[in-house]
Structures are given as C-alpha cells and as structure tokens.
Design a protein around this motif. Structure first.
Motif, PDB file in Angstrom:
ATOM      1  N   LYS A   1      24.790 -26.511  19.823  1.00 44.27           N
ATOM      2  CA  LYS A   1      25.782 -25.436  19.877  1.00 44.27           C
ATOM      3  C   LYS A   1      26.267 -25.162  21.290  1.00 44.27           C
ATOM      4  O   LYS A   1      27.355 -24.636  21.482  1.00 44.27           O
ATOM      5  CB  LYS A   1      25.217 -24.156  19.270  1.00 44.27           C
ATOM      6  CG  LYS A   1      24.932 -24.309  17.778  1.00 44.27           C
ATOM      7  CD  LYS A   1      24.690 -23.000  17.132  1.00 44.27           C
ATOM      8  CE  LYS A   1      26.022 -22.479  16.660  1.00 44.27           C
ATOM      9  NZ  LYS A   1      25.937 -21.295  15.852  1.00 44.27           N
TER      10      LYS A   1
ATOM     11  N   TYR B   1      24.963 -20.382  25.618  1.00 46.72           N
ATOM     12  CA  TYR B   1      25.414 -19.020  25.328  1.00 46.72           C
ATOM     13  C   TYR B   1      25.126 -18.174  26.569  1.00 46.72           C
ATOM     14  O   TYR B   1      24.033 -18.238  27.132  1.00 46.72           O
ATOM     15  CB  TYR B   1      24.648 -18.423  24.155  1.00 46.72           C
ATOM     16  CG  TYR B   1      25.051 -18.913  22.784  1.00 46.72           C
ATOM     17  CD1 TYR B   1      25.233 -18.012  21.750  1.00 46.72           C
ATOM     18  CD2 TYR B   1      25.227 -20.267  22.512  1.00 46.72           C
ATOM     19  CE1 TYR B   1      25.581 -18.442  20.472  1.00 46.72           C
ATOM     20  CE2 TYR B   1      25.572 -20.700  21.249  1.00 46.72           C
ATOM     21  CZ  TYR B   1      25.755 -19.796  20.234  1.00 46.72           C
ATOM     22  OH  TYR B   1      26.104 -20.216  18.982  1.00 46.72           O
TER      23      TYR B   1
ATOM     24  N   ASP C   1      25.546 -14.315  12.194  1.00 48.63           N
ATOM     25  CA  ASP C   1      24.827 -15.527  12.572  1.00 48.63           C
ATOM     26  C   ASP C   1      23.345 -15.448  12.228  1.00 48.63           C
ATOM     27  O   ASP C   1      22.715 -16.466  11.952  1.00 48.63           O
ATOM     28  CB  ASP C   1      24.972 -15.767  14.085  1.00 48.63           C
ATOM     29  CG  ASP C   1      26.417 -15.968  14.488  1.00 48.63           C
ATOM     30  OD1 ASP C   1      27.006 -16.969  14.065  1.00 48.63           O
ATOM     31  OD2 ASP C   1      26.947 -15.107  15.209  1.00 48.63           O
TER      32      ASP C   1
ATOM     33  N   LEU D   1      18.978 -21.016  15.516  1.00 47.43           N
ATOM     34  CA  LEU D   1      20.395 -21.347  15.688  1.00 47.43           C
ATOM     35  C   LEU D   1      20.697 -22.817  15.927  1.00 47.43           C
ATOM     36  O   LEU D   1      21.842 -23.236  15.761  1.00 47.43           O
ATOM     37  CB  LEU D   1      20.976 -20.520  16.838  1.00 47.43           C
ATOM     38  CG  LEU D   1      20.999 -19.015  16.635  1.00 47.43           C
ATOM     39  CD1 LEU D   1      21.536 -18.325  17.876  1.00 47.43           C
ATOM     40  CD2 LEU D   1      21.821 -18.636  15.404  1.00 47.43           C
ATOM     41  N   ARG D   2      19.705 -23.608  16.340  1.00 49.28           N
ATOM     42  CA  ARG D   2      19.998 -25.015  16.662  1.00 49.28           C
ATOM     43  C   ARG D   2      20.530 -25.747  15.449  1.00 49.28           C
ATOM     44  O   ARG D   2      20.201 -25.430  14.308  1.00 49.28           O
ATOM     45  CB  ARG D   2      18.789 -25.698  17.247  1.00 49.28           C
ATOM     46  CG  ARG D   2      17.679 -25.925  16.272  1.00 49.28           C
ATOM     47  CD  ARG D   2      16.520 -26.659  16.927  1.00 49.28           C
ATOM     48  NE  ARG D   2      15.311 -26.428  16.149  1.00 49.28           N
ATOM     49  CZ  ARG D   2      14.121 -26.315  16.668  1.00 49.28           C
ATOM     50  NH1 ARG D   2      13.949 -26.432  17.952  1.00 49.28           N
ATOM     51  NH2 ARG D   2      13.078 -26.121  15.894  1.00 49.28           N
ATOM     52  N   ARG D   3      21.314 -26.774  15.731  1.00 54.88           N
ATOM     53  CA  ARG D   3      21.904 -27.582  14.637  1.00 54.88           C
ATOM     54  C   ARG D   3      21.155 -28.885  14.488  1.00 54.88           C
ATOM     55  O   ARG D   3      20.690 -29.476  15.390  1.00 54.88           O
ATOM     56  CB  ARG D   3      23.375 -27.881  14.960  1.00 54.88           C
ATOM     57  CG  ARG D   3      24.201 -26.640  15.080  1.00 54.88           C
ATOM     58  CD  ARG D   3      24.994 -26.459  13.880  1.00 54.88           C
ATOM     59  NE  ARG D   3      25.667 -25.150  13.969  1.00 54.88           N
ATOM     60  CZ  ARG D   3      26.354 -24.673  13.008  1.00 54.88           C
ATOM     61  NH1 ARG D   3      26.491 -25.327  11.908  1.00 54.88           N
ATOM     62  NH2 ARG D   3      26.923 -23.511  13.097  1.00 54.88           N
TER      63      ARG D   3
END
Length: 156
Positions: free
Chosen positions: A9, A12, A131, A154-156
C-alpha cells in the motif's frame, strides 16, 4: 507525524486525527476511561480535532480538559461538514475515527478510516466504508501509538 510503510500500500504519513465525540470517545457525555492518557501521548505526534454536534452540550468543557481542538457542527448536514473538515486538513494525512451514519463520508475520505463499535454500536454504513473496524476506542488509539500493529491488518 506518524509514518508507517504498509507492504503493498505504501507509506502512510498521519498528521491529523479527527475523532467523533459521542459514541466514539465518549459515552453519555463522559470521556471513556483511558482516552485522555492516549490523547496526551498522541498530541505530541499529530494534530487532534474532535468533531461533534455537541448532543450532550459538554464539548467545549471536554475540549479544554483534553487540551484538543473542538469543532462543533451546525445543525443539519453533519456528514457534509465532517467531510469538509477532512478535506481542509488534507485527506492524505488524516486519520478519522467514528461510529455513526454521519461519519461515513469522513471515514471514506481519510487516508485511514477507523470505525469504532463501542457501547453505542456503529452504523452498518460506517462499518462497510472504513478501512478498519475495532471494538474499543483505546485499542484504536493504540494502533496509532504503536503503528507497526497496522501492518498485519492493512498489508496486501
């Protein structure tokens, strides 16, 4: 500023935290235990804005006690007012936390939208558009204080 690299992602950078008051960080007009301590720590890292329609009439007092900015909404179009605040602060650097239907736009617009399912519950719309969903405001604030915890979720 809080900076975290989420695999898949990107990086941030959080500079602002927008918190809904009623149902998110307070219950029945009183701030939930543990929140003031965490906000004190977060104030060193990000600008904090509490946004509210001031249903309980205690927002200014709470803002002074917590030493954060309070943004009181005008009656009507609360969702639009919250969205405008996030855009003004900068969507790419703002984390928002809320639980209500009127929080949906700010949760969607923010780089990170976190829905809190607290004692008042959360609207299904807020849950669907964010999210992350967390059942405890203190755990949500800890995610920012210990931002490495965000990676696994959150990691893809």
């Amino acid at each position: 500023m809080i900076e975290i690299d989420i695999p898949g992602k990107g990086v941030y950078r959080f500079e602002h935290l927008v918190l809904d008051l009623n149902g998110t960080i307070s219950l029945d007009g009183a701030v939930i235990e543990g929140v003031p301590k965490r906000l004190e720590s977060l104030r060193r890292l990000v600008d904090i804005v509490i946004i509210t329609a001031d249903t309980q009439g205690k927002a200014k007092e709470l803002g002074q006690d917590l030493r954060v900015e309070i943004h009181i909404l005008h009656p009507g179009d609360e969702q639009e007012q919250k969205l405008r605040l996030v855009r003004q602060l900068g969507r790419d650097s703002t984390v928002s936390m809320g639980n209500g239907a009127n929080d949906v736009s700010m949760l969607k617009e923010s780089i990170l939208g976190i829905c809190i399912i607290g004692p008042e519950g959360a609207s299904s719309e807020a849950i669907a558009c964010c999210d992350l969903v967390i059942v405890d405001i203190n755990a949500a604030l800890d995610l920012l204080l210990k931002s490495h915890r965000l990676i696994a979720t959150l990691r893809r």
